[in-house]
Each structure stands twice: as structure tokens, then as C-alpha cells.
Design a protein around this motif. Structure first.
Motif, PDB file in Angstrom:
ATOM      1  N   ALA A 859      43.147  72.433  37.394  1.00 31.10           N
ATOM      2  CA  ALA A 859      43.910  71.598  36.791  1.00 31.10           C
ATOM      3  C   ALA A 859      43.843  70.070  37.706  1.00 31.10           C
ATOM      4  O   ALA A 859      43.936  68.963  37.256  1.00 31.10           O
ATOM      5  N   ALA A 860      44.270  70.596  39.024  1.00 30.41           N
ATOM      6  CA  ALA A 860      43.990  69.453  40.045  1.00 30.41           C
ATOM      7  C   ALA A 860      42.798  68.516  40.034  1.00 30.41           C
ATOM      8  O   ALA A 860      42.862  67.510  40.210  1.00 30.41           O
ATOM      9  N   ALA A 862      41.050  68.214  37.503  1.00 26.54           N
ATOM     10  CA  ALA A 862      40.594  67.398  36.314  1.00 26.54           C
ATOM     11  C   ALA A 862      41.641  66.355  36.576  1.00 26.54           C
ATOM     12  O   ALA A 862      41.116  65.365  36.047  1.00 26.54           O
ATOM     13  N   LYS A 863      42.684  66.424  37.027  1.00 25.81           N
ATOM     14  CA  LYS A 863      43.682  65.172  37.342  1.00 25.81           C
ATOM     15  C   LYS A 863      43.232  64.188  38.325  1.00 25.81           C
ATOM     16  O   LYS A 863      43.331  63.109  38.431  1.00 25.81           O
ATOM     17  N   ILE A 892      41.586  73.548  30.033  1.00 25.42           N
ATOM     18  CA  ILE A 892      42.347  72.972  31.146  1.00 25.42           C
ATOM     19  C   ILE A 892      42.332  71.480  31.301  1.00 25.42           C
ATOM     20  O   ILE A 892      43.182  70.788  31.667  1.00 25.42           O
ATOM     21  N   SER A 895      43.951  69.695  28.416  1.00 22.68           N
ATOM     22  CA  SER A 895      45.323  69.750  28.728  1.00 22.68           C
ATOM     23  C   SER A 895      45.786  68.799  29.744  1.00 22.68           C
ATOM     24  O   SER A 895      46.606  68.112  29.844  1.00 22.68           O
ATOM     25  N   ALA A 896      44.801  68.657  30.889  1.00 23.53           N
ATOM     26  CA  ALA A 896      45.286  67.640  32.124  1.00 23.53           C
ATOM     27  C   ALA A 896      45.206  66.487  31.539  1.00 23.53           C
ATOM     28  O   ALA A 896      45.628  65.447  32.101  1.00 23.53           O
ATOM     29  N   GLN A 897      44.309  65.984  30.505  1.00 18.74           N
ATOM     30  CA  GLN A 897      44.162  64.759  29.921  1.00 18.74           C
ATOM     31  C   GLN A 897      45.172  64.201  28.904  1.00 18.74           C
ATOM     32  O   GLN A 897      44.949  62.903  28.664  1.00 18.74           O
TER      33      GLN A 897
END
Length: 898
Positions: A859-860, A862-863, A892, A895-897
Motif C-alpha cells: 500500500a505504501a 502504491a501511494k 490494494i 484501494s490506495a488510489q
């Protein structure tokens, strides 16, 4: 020694110590699914190094998450190392001579009193072919009963029956290369992305490189469906309606290969008429299957227009009361188009276990004889002459469900269970456990000291070698025979299963079991395959019957048939006909109309589907030892559609009590729209050894396909209700503990110990005294009675002994597990362990088990700008090995976007 966590030195076990620093890798084969991946394995001190074999044609160096973690599973904790006899308190160690005498005498006395059908053997697809061969020879040729079946009955029996009806033989026509060359891969009842990830990776690479399309047919939206060009969500039990509708469409569209049908098959007109009656139009097929007409039309057109089509099917097809009909409905479509045994085209069964195929080759099923022969009189006599058997079984034996039914009825009085755990894995498992507890003699050959079957009342325990210690062969889903080679010394007094069978046979006074090595057994097996064959039987490896010990040890992965005087095996069969029915033609088989064995009712309004998850295997005897594999899905769970969850008052992340007429479980709830309304899913892996109230086999009905004998494990009527506990939490501890009866629990391996998920109706401050009444040292603890919150931890020097968290809501354990794994915990880290706050950068729940990459790290990334699974892989390595985690990585990222 039974409690040892590490393997004893080679000197202790009678093998020479290595003196060089670099371990030499042994080429062997993975012990999990039927893909049959090649493995390079080496002993490295008390550990094992494992990697993919780049020269093995099944996987070319790739391994899935389970295969990659094999090195974590070879320790000796919980191993059965010596023969044991039931005593007043548990089991007592005895000599091999005494144990063998007990088994031989017990079987002989029961046979003398009640006849040979009063005894039975239940085998496993985890056994090597040589083990299977000797066990079947003993039972069918010398004891004189065919009451020998295998847990492969639960996995691939419907495929066996369907292929025999169509081809006259249990033959998979194609090979793995077809997955690279096909233009359309149709996956039916197969979550291959999780259950056969190495093969699914090949299919996805074919899509990326050649533009091949993927169609997934299933009752639930799995990880496999997320890579599909088209997903068809069927109502349970309607597979044969779908493929009957397809057959009718192929005929109407003029796609059928009339020359192939006329020259090489029979029964087409009857099968077509049956298909047209069952599913005459797109709209009626849609009504039967629950699939929209537009999607059906698209699928039918794709299949019709694509010459190179492979249809892959697995447990969603096989585990059905109409499994054989579903297999034949699929095969019918390939026979009708002549798309069989050709490059990139054919029906393809994905085998569940590593050696289900090898077991089938030697007669591991109760309705077959060795070398793929049936119980026709001439085959019985042929085998009698070859084995010089004094008492050949004249008829088929009892298949697994009926076998355990006979145990319950008192007709079978002695049972020998080898390498499997039917008290957990069989349907209606509570009934099975009660039945085997009443046997006059229950013998268990295994490599574990305790499991549900052993604890149900075993009398004799025989210690068997485990993977890494075993030497022999296995056969994968494409008919490829590979060597499994030992790279570890045999600990304690463990022995090869073929040797155990041989010694019991000799103790019973039988000759013909003087094998000196696995190669001895293999040569006899190969010679039998060619005996009086002359090409009339599909299974023939006569070309390998004269291998000496050196050649056997060096045997390269080889596909059968491999007939005498051949220089290589056979990739594909039936492209030009040559079927193994008496007239040389394939048979079209008209399937029955779709139905399910049991109907839902107001008391049981849902359908329970069962299956595997990505990182665990069967009842977790092996995978449960790996901390890496435990972190993805760490506790038993129930998937349910959010609308159903709301209707039944169940909360996502809470608990549900699941009941059927056979039993009940309590499982963590996962509400997801990937699960269709009216249907629930639960994985099969947890047993009484690893969890409380989570043996899903106890819920499943034991209805079986009348043709194949395979039980229906995908559609049991069930009910759900909320189960709320006063407190939830977890315990991290260095050793396993005896769990107090007031707790729901599940256990997972972690670095340096074990993690227990816990729930109870007890208040949280009561937990410590109930769970660890004799806890070493005074713990540091925190308690808030008003909020029902409790924390405790104890230390020995700078090392944590345990950590307990409990409260009114679920407790996150990722940060605590990361701290607990450390050898030294000091200062603020101790407070972090007690509070559960993050220390450093915890991974979160593991998503990529191959490289240990967690959801938080993905997730990190992706962010930070990663927008695809490929970009995540470049930054973290996640998803770059077997690829089975890529669908979750994609979720994931999405979701991160948001």
C-alpha cells in the motif's frame, strides 16, 4: 527427541557428515499439488535450502509460495520417530519387530474370522508410486480384497471415471506445452491462480505474449477470475448444462469435425440429442446455469472460433455428485470438434495431489488394478500370473465413502491409514472419527505423532519417512514421471512406506516382497505395465523396466507412455484417434440433467462450498510449520455475500456459527461480493490440532457420484448465525499450549514460536490465568476493567517469553509479531510489545509469501506512485515469482488510489 525442533545430525542418523561448507543441491520434486515442480534442495546445517529446478520442464525454476517455503517445513517438532503402541496413557515406544508382528497378527486373525473384506487400507496421494504399488500388491494380490482406496478419491475420481468412459482409459491427452500454445484457455471449477499457480502463470504469460484469452467458469469469483477476459458465474451443479448448451451450439454453427466424429468416435447422435433436450437454446442454457445470455453467447462464439482451445478443470468439477457427467460434458465438446491431442488443444485435468496420478497407475483406487487395468476376468488372471498371487481380489472394493460406511457398520474391523487424516478430511468427519474409534485394529503409518485420526483411537503407529527423506517417483498432471530424491537422513527409526508394506507382508507369510530398494519396486511396476500389453493399454513404461540403480537414480522427468525400445516418452495422445476402448473409438457420453444431492430448506437456506487457500495444503501437517505461509490467511474463515451477512445478522470481521445436519463450526466472517448470494465458502485446512470448532469436513454431506464414488463437497445445505464473544485477542508464545475449553482459538507458526487467535465469553482480565496458569516470571501487565482491555508480557532477560492482548474488539497483531521475533527487546520496544503499537515499519498481513512482502508495504508503494502489479514488483519484488498474489496486489493498488 520427539519434541526436537531441529533435525539430528547426520551422524546420529547413520549418514556421513558433510565437511564442505557449501551444500550440494539434490534434484527432487515438490510434494504439494499435481503440477510436479522440480526442486533443488540441500541440507544446510539444521535447515534446508530450496529453490526451483531451472531444468525441470514442469516449472523451469519457478516455485509457488508453498514450494518456496519448503525449507521451513523439515524440522522434527511433532514428528513420529519410533513405532508406538497404544498404552494406558497415550502411546508407548516399541520395537519395529513388535509393531510389525502386531499388525500382521491383527490383520491375519480378523481375516481368518471374518474374511479378507473385513480389512482395508486407506492411502494418500502424498505417497510415492513405489509405496502405492507395494500396498496395492499386498492388499489386492495377497490378502485378497480390493478394499484399498485413497484420499485421491476425494480429488480426481470423477476425472478417472469420465476419461475411462470416453477414452477407454484414464489418460490425460495433452501436456503443459499446450498451455503455452493455446489461443483460448477455459478454466472450469479451478482456482488455478491459488491452487496451481505455476501453471496459471504460464497461461497468463501466454495471454501477455501471444494474446491468448482466458475464460473462467466457477460458482464464485476467485483470484483466477480476476485475470479472465470473461467470467461465467454458474449456479452450483450446472456445469453439464453449460457444456451441453455449448455442444448444441457447436453443432448448429457447423463447427463439429464430422470426419473425426465418423472415423474415430461413437455415440455422437445420442449425446447431441441429449444436449439439445437439456439445453436447446441460449436462453434455456442461461436459465439452467444462471449466466447471462450475452456472456453465454460470447463464450460459445469464442470456443467455436478458436481451434486451439484447452479446457482445464479441477475440484469444482470433480467434487460433485455428478462429477463424472460434468467431465464427460467437457470431453464431448472436444471430441465433437476434434480438438484433442493436438498442439494447444484438448481437455486437461488439473490434478490436486502430487502423486494422485502415480497412485492411479498402480491401482490405488478400489475399482482399479495395477497398470491401469480394470477388474475384467482376464486382467485379474494376468495380474495373478505376474505377481504369482495366491489370493487375487476378484472384484472391485469399497470406495472411500462406502469404505468408511462399512467401518461404521462394523463390517470392516481393521483399517490401515497411510499418510492421510480422514478424521478431518473426509465428508461427515465427525461420523468418520466415531467410526474409526470403534475398530478392532486401527494402524496409522505417518510422519506425525498426533492428528485427528491418530487421536480417534489408533492402536499402532508406524513412523514413515517425510519429504526430503523419501526416495522414489511421482507422476504429475501431464503424465510426467519425476524422481523424488532424498537429501536428508531419515531421523529416528523412520522407514519408507514401501518397506513397511513389504515387512508386514513378509510377517504375514507372503513371498514376493523381497525388495531391496525403491528401484527394485519401480522395475517391477514398469515390467507389469508392459506385461501382455502390445499397445492395448495406455499405461506402458516398459522402456524403463531395465533401469539399473544408477540409471534409476539419474532418471530425468519422462512422460508416459514410454514403451520398450522407445527413446523418449509421449507428449500427446489421441490426435489421430487410437483410443483404448475395444473398438479403438472414443465414446460420447450423454450427461444426466443437472441436480444436487441435497436441497436447501428454511432450516438450511445456504449452500456451503469448501476448498483450499493459497498458502496452505490439506490439513497443514507441512505448511503449518512455516511462519511465512501462516501470515496471509492466518485463521479459519467463512466467506459470505454482504447481503446475506446483513440478512443473518453477521458482521464482517466478527464470528459466525455455521451448521449443517452433520455438524457445526465457528469461523471468522469475511463479507465479500466475490461470494454469490445464497452461497458461502470455507477452507478445509484447519483441524482439531490447529483450531477449535473449525473442522469443515464435519459439515460436509457424504453424498457421492454413483459413477466415480467422489463425494460432493461444494454444495452442502447450511445455516449461519452470529456468534459473539465477550473478548477477543491473541497470544504470542514460544511453545504450544494446552488450550482451555472456554476459548475459541486457532494457531499459526511465527518466527520463534506460535501465535494464537483467541475469543472467549470470559472477561479479558481472566485470560492470563486460564491460558498460562504456570507462566514463567512475573508478567508486566495492564488492565482496564471498564473497557474490558488487558495486556500482559513476560521477559527472560531481553527476550520475550509471551505477549497477551485481549479486549472487546479484534486485536491487530502484526507489530507485536514483528517484535516477538526479535532476540532482544529493550526499552520502548517492551512498551510497544505490551501496547501493540507499531515499532519500525511492520509489514502488515503478508500478501506475497514468496518474498515475505506485506499489505502495508504494498500500500505504501502504491501511494508512492506504483500503479500496476509490475511496478509494485519492481519496487518490492512482490508478485515476481509465482504470481499468485497479483490479484490481491491489484486490489490494494485500487484501494490506495481511492
Amino acid at each position: 527427541m520427539l519434541d526436537a525442533e531441529t533435525r539430528p545430525s547426520a551422524a546420529v542418523c547413520g549418514a556421513p557428515e558433510r565437511r564442505d561448507s557449501a551444500p550440494v543441491a539434490t534434484r527432487t520434486t515438490c510434494p504439494y499439488c499435481g503440477v510436479g515442480c522440480g526442486v533443488l534442495a540441500a541440507r544446510d546445517g539444521d535447515d534446508a535450502r530450496v529453490s526451483g529446478d531451472p531444468d525441470h520442464p514442469s516449472n523451469f525454476g519457478r516455485l509457488c509460495s508453498k514450494g518456496s517455503a519448503l525449507g521451513e517445513t523439515v524440522g522434527l517438532r511433532g514428528r513420529l520417530l519410533y513405532p508406538m503402541r497404544r498404552a494406558a496413557q497415550g502411546f508407548a515406544r516399541v520395537s519395529w519387530d513388535a509393531a510389525l508382528a502386531d499388525v500382521a497378527k491383527g490383520f491375519a486373525q480378523i481375516i481368518e474370522r471374518h474374511g479378507p473384506d473385513a480389512v482395508a487400507i486407506y492411502l494418500s496421494g502424498q505417497l510415492l508410486t513405489e509405496d502405492y504399488y507395494v500396498g496395492n500388491k499386498l492388499m489386492k494380490g495377497f490378502i485378497g480384497s480390493a478394499n484399498v482406496d485413497t484420499n485421491s478419491r476425494l480429488c480426481m475420481a470423477s476425472t478417472v471415471a469420465g476419461q475411462k468412459r470416453a477414452f477407454g482409459s484414464d489418460t490425460v491427452p495433452g501436456c503443459y506445452e499446450d498451455l503455452d500454445e493455446t489461443d483460448l484457455a477455459v478454466l472450469v471449477g479451478s482456482n488455478a491462480a491459488w491452487c496451481h499457480p505455476i501453471l496459471f502463470n504460464r497461461i497468463v504469460r501466454n495471454k501477455e505474449k501471444r494474446g491468448a484469452r482466458i475464460v473462467v467458469v466457477d460458482t464464485r469469483r476467485t483470484a483466477t477470475a480476476e485475470s479472465a477476459d470473461l467470467f461465467l458465474q454458474l449456479v452450483p451443479g450446472s456445469d453439464q448444462a453449460l457444456f451441453s448448451g455449448l455442444l448444441a451450439h457447436l453443432f448448429r454453427a457447423g463447427i463439429c469435425d464430422r470426419d473425426f466424429i465418423r472415423e474415430r468416435t461413437e455415440g455422437f447422435d445420442d449425446a447431441l440429442a441429449s444436449a439439445i433436450r437439456l439445453a436447446p437454446t441460449i436462453s434455456e442454457t442461461a436459465a439452467l446455469t444462471g449466466v447471462g445470455e450475452t456472456d453465454l453467447q460470447r463464450f460459445f462464439d469464442m470456443f467455436a472460433r478458436t481451434e486451439r482451445t484447452v479446457t482445464l478443470f479441477s475440484q469444482g468439477v470433480n467434487q460433485s455428485s455428478q462429477g463424472a457427467d460434468k467431465v464427460n460434458a467437457i470431453i464431448n465438446c472436444h471430441l465433437a470438434t476434434g480438438r484433442i491431442g493436438k498442439i494447444g488443444a484438448g481437455p486437461f485435468s488439473l490434478t490436486g495431489q502430487p502423486n494422485a496420478m502415480g497412485g492411479r497407475e498402480v491401482g490405488g483406487l478400489a475399482n482399479s488394478l495395477a497398470a491401469h487395468m480394470g477388474f475384467e476376468f482376464e486382467n485379474v488372471e494376468r495380474l495373478r500370473r505376474f505377481w504369482r498371487a495366491p489370493r487375487m481380489a476378484p472384484r472391485e472394493g469399497l470406495k472411500a465413502v462406502d469404505m468408511f460406511g462399512a467401518v461404521a457398520a462394523g463390517k470392516i474391523k481393521a483399517l490401515w491409514v497411510v499418510g492421510t487424516n480422514p478424521a478431518a478430511s473426509m465428508p461427515d468427519a465427525d461420523r468418520i472419527r466415531a467410526a474409526i474409534g470403534g475398530l478392532e485394529l486401527l494402524v496409522v503409518s505417518d510422519n506425525v505423532l498426533s492428528n485427528d485420526t491418530i487421536n480417534s483411537g489408533a492402536h499402532i503407529l508406524l513412523p514413515a519417512q517425510a519429504w526430503g527423506e523419501k526416495n522414489g517417483t511421482v507422476t504429475n498432471s501431464e503424465r510426467r514421471i519425476s524422481r523424488q530424491r532424498a537429501f536428508l537422513p531419515s531421523p529416528g527409526e523412520t522407514r519408507a512406506d514401501w518397506r513397511i508394506f513389504s515387512e508386514v507382508a513378509k510377517a504375514m507369510g507372503f513371498s514376493g516382497f523381497d525388495y531391496k530398494s525403491a528401484a527394485d519396486v519401480f522395475r517391477e511396476h514398469a515390467a507389469l505395465s508392459a506385461f501382455e500389453n502390445d499397445g492395448r493399454r495406455d499405461f506402458d513404461i516398459g522402456g524403463l523396466a531395465t533401469l539399473d540403480e544408477k540409471d534409476y537414480d539419474a532418471l530425468e522427468p519422462t512422460q508416459w507412455p514410454y514403451r520398450a525400445h522407445a527413446n523418449f516418452g509421449t507428449k500427446r495422445l489421441f490426435g489421430e484417434g487410437g483410443f483404448f476402448r475395444a473398438n479403438g473409438r472414443a465414446a460420447f457420453v450423454a450427461p444426466r440433467a443437472p441436480s444436487l444431492a441435497t436441497a436447501i430448506s428454511p432450516d438450511y437456506p445456504l449452500r456451503l462450498n469448501t476448498g483450499r487457500i493459497r498458502d496452505q495444503w490439506h490439513t497443514m501437517t507441512r505448511t503449518g510449520a512455516s511462519p511465512r505461509l501462516a501470515r496471509h490467511l492466518a485463521e479459519p474463515f467463512l466467506e459470505i455475500n454482504p447481503d446475506d451477512a446483513a440478512a443473518f445478522g453477521i458482521e464482517d470481521g466478527g464470528f459466525a456459527r455455521v451448521t449443517t445436519v452433520h455438524g457445526a463450526c465457528v469461523l471468522r466472517v469475511v463479507a465479500t461480493d466475490r461470494q454469490p448470494k445464497g452461497h458461502i465458502f470455507a477452507p478445509i485446512h484447519w483441524t482439531d490440532e490447529t483450531a477449535a470448532q473449525a473442522r469443515v469436513g464435519a459439515l460436509v454431506a457424504s453424498f457421492a457420484d454413483p459413477v466415480s464414488g467422489q463425494p460432493e463437497m461444494k454444495a452442502t445445505p447450511a445455516a449461519v448465525a452470529p456468534r459473539r464473544f465477550a473478548s477477543e485477542g491473541f497470544l504470542l508464545v514460544r511453545r504450544t499450549i494446552d488450550m482451555h475449553a472456554d476459548f475459541w482459538w486457532s494457531r499459526a507458526a511465527i518466527e520463534g514460536g506460535y501465535a494464537y487467535r483467541l475469543a472467549s465469553d470470559r472477561a479479558s482480565h481472566e485470560w492470563l490465568g486460564l491460558l498460562l496458569p504456570d507462566a514463567e516470571r512475573d508478567p508486566v501487565h495492564y488492565s482496564d476493567f471498564r473497557r474490558n482491555s488487558f495486556r500482559a508480557a513476560a521477559f527472560n532477560g531481553n527476550k520475550a517469553l509471551f505477549a497477551l492482548h485481549a479486549g472487546s474488539a479484534p486485536q491487530s497483531w502484526d507489530a507485536a509479531i514483528a517484535l516477538f521475533a526479535q532476540e532482544r527487546i529493550e526499552g520502548r520496544q517492551r512498551l510497544a510489545l505490551l501496547s501493540g503499537s507499531a515499532a519500525g515499519d511492520p509489514q502488515g498481513a503478508i500478501v506475497c509469501a514468496c518474498f515475505g512482502v506485506g499489505a502495508a508495504r504494498i500500500a505504501a508503494a502504491a501511494k508512492d506512485g506504483c500503479r500496476s502489479a509490475a511496478e509494485i514488483g519492481a519496487k518490492t519484488k512482490a508478485g515476481t515469482n509465482c504470481g499468485s498474489c497479483r490479484p490481491e496486489i491489484a486490489r490494494i493498488i485500487a484501494s490506495a488510489q481511492q
